[in-house]
Design a protein around this motif. Structure first.
Motif, PDB file in Angstrom:
ATOM      1  N   LYS A 161     -23.606 -77.027  -8.595  1.00  0.00           N
ATOM      2  CA  LYS A 161     -24.193 -78.024  -7.375  1.00  0.00           C
ATOM      3  C   LYS A 161     -23.710 -78.037  -6.114  1.00  0.00           C
ATOM      4  N   LEU A 162     -22.085 -78.098  -6.139  1.00  0.00           N
ATOM      5  CA  LEU A 162     -21.439 -78.071  -4.935  1.00  0.00           C
ATOM      6  C   LEU A 162     -21.444 -76.765  -4.281  1.00  0.00           C
ATOM      7  N   ASP A 167     -20.794 -76.929  -0.115  1.00  0.00           N
ATOM      8  CA  ASP A 167     -19.515 -77.747   0.046  1.00  0.00           C
ATOM      9  C   ASP A 167     -17.989 -77.071   0.552  1.00  0.00           C
ATOM     10  N   THR A 168     -17.674 -77.451   1.552  1.00  0.00           N
ATOM     11  CA  THR A 168     -16.547 -76.796   2.041  1.00  0.00           C
ATOM     12  C   THR A 168     -15.289 -77.736   1.632  1.00  0.00           C
ATOM     13  N   SER A 169     -15.255 -79.060   1.292  1.00  0.00           N
ATOM     14  CA  SER A 169     -14.189 -79.901   1.089  1.00  0.00           C
ATOM     15  C   SER A 169     -13.285 -79.594   0.201  1.00  0.00           C
ATOM     16  N   ARG A 177     -13.277 -75.050  -2.806  1.00  0.00           N
ATOM     17  CA  ARG A 177     -12.097 -74.714  -2.435  1.00  0.00           C
ATOM     18  C   ARG A 177     -11.033 -75.107  -3.424  1.00  0.00           C
ATOM     19  N   ASN A 178     -11.385 -76.155  -4.109  1.00  0.00           N
ATOM     20  CA  ASN A 178     -10.371 -76.484  -5.227  1.00  0.00           C
ATOM     21  C   ASN A 178     -10.413 -75.660  -6.418  1.00  0.00           C
ATOM     22  N   VAL A 179     -11.426 -74.943  -6.660  1.00  0.00           N
ATOM     23  CA  VAL A 179     -11.706 -74.033  -7.886  1.00  0.00           C
ATOM     24  C   VAL A 179     -10.887 -72.682  -7.075  1.00  0.00           C
ATOM     25  N   VAL A 200     -13.481 -69.270   1.240  1.00  0.00           N
ATOM     26  CA  VAL A 200     -14.558 -70.405   0.705  1.00  0.00           C
ATOM     27  C   VAL A 200     -15.868 -70.016   1.169  1.00  0.00           C
ATOM     28  N   ALA A 201     -15.973 -69.528   2.363  1.00  0.00           N
ATOM     29  CA  ALA A 201     -17.258 -69.164   3.006  1.00  0.00           C
ATOM     30  C   ALA A 201     -17.640 -67.734   1.998  1.00  0.00           C
TER      31      ALA A 201
END
Length: 339
Positions: A161-162, A167-169, A177-179, A200-201
């Protein structure tokens, strides 16, 4: 050095290729992993530019390549046939192939299907030759004839979903990003902010659908409750669709370099993405005692049967080309020179 993205029409689809723009020298073709794109190879391309013709392709459904649907029944052959079509379109002869994670499975399938076009292979933390999830033992025996435990149903839906939301947060533990920070690289690895933003992009370029990532999810009454579907990325390397039992039978046998990070938590004998291992840890209730898939041991067994290979282990996680670039490039360059 500036890199360029160029659409290359092939007999199958139009594929985006990242390169230095040069046309001479031995070609080294880099194939990225799941939930990423050619952008993960950016610095490696630049580092090789003086001695080789480095190229990195976006696989279908990632980056800027045509988002053609993935027929998972063919295993990874939609991707590997695309790579072969690109090799033909560019007129490459005796190409060095480098595959990371899922891309490692893709280049092994290329090698299996047309070994004469391959000069060398480098595997970077590749998925097992018996796919991802649903097997046990060094010989890749199925846990169940239906491939239970593998496929798109194993995906983390919050992560999906993210991804779909762009989602870039770092607000959620399963944000892209955290993954990246916790599984793509060894936790604590220092990555420049601009580089992390670019990675991330790249992850967010993944197409989200049943035809792409993660694929069509199929439930099962057998623990852990999921089975491979017929469409999309994760189903394409389910163990019922992707198996390379006979790699040792090909001729010729170009040299294979296997580079892996010893702290990898994605491709591992105790993978944190393997439902069987998560069951053994108690993270997924109801485990029936199914053992974890020994992914690294399976790769080693297949390569030992193949024969012409070298294994290099680095102090890194899933992305040694990013985490240990100097050591990675040194091992790769030595391999290319010997091939």
């Amino acid at each position: 050095m500036d890199l360029e993205n160029r659409p290359v029409p092939t007999a199958r689809i139009t594929q985006n290729v990242l390169s230095t723009g040069q046309t001479g020298g031995e070609a080294v073709l880099f194939v990225h992993g799941n939930v990423s794109s050619a952008a993960f190879w950016r610095d490696t391309l630049i580092a090789l530019a003086d001695d080789y013709r480095p190229l990195a392709v976006d696989l279908r459904g990632f980056g800027d390549t045509d988002p053609a649907p993935v027929d998972a029944i063919r295993g990874l052959r939609d991707y590997s046939d695309d790579v072969l079509a690109l090799i033909d379109a560019l007129g490459l002869d005796g190409v060095h192939l480098v595959g990371w994670s899922m891309g490692g499975g893709v280049v092994l399938q290329v090698l299996r299907d047309r070994p004469a076009v391959v000069r060398s292979v480098t595997l970077v933390n590749p998925i097992s030759p018996y796919g991802f999830g649903g097997t046990h033992g060094a010989d890749g025996a199925l846990n169940h004839p239906d491939g239970i435990g593998g496929g798109a149903g194993a995906a983390n839906l919050d992560f999906v979903k993210l991804l779909a939301a762009g989602d870039t947060s770092a607000d959620s533990p399963v944000s892209p990003r955290n993954v990246f920070r916790t599984t793509y690289v060894k936790p604590g690895t220092v990555i420049e902010d601009a580089d992390e933003d670019a990675f991330v992009a790249s992850m967010l370029s993944t197409r989200i659908s049943d035809d792409h990532y993660p694929g069509d999810a199929v439930s099962s009454d057998i623990w852990p409750g999921v089975a491979p579907g017929t469409r999309g990325v994760l189903n394409s390397f389910a163990p019922t669709h992707f198996r390379l039992d006979d790699l040792h039978t090909i001729d010729p046998k170009p040299p294979i370099l296997w580079i892996r990070g010893e702290a990898d938590v994605i491709v591992s004998d105790t993978s944190l993405f393997d439902l069987a291992h998560l069951g053994a840890l108690g993270a997924i209730p109801g485990s029936d005692g199914t053992p974890a898939q020994p992914m690294v041991s399976q790769t080693r067994a297949v390569l030992e049967r193949y024969g012409n290979h070298t294994e290099v282990v680095l102090d890194s996680g899933h992305s040694p080309h990013i985490e240990r670039p100097g050591e990675f490039r040194s091992a790769l360059s030595d391999h290319l020179k010997r091939s």
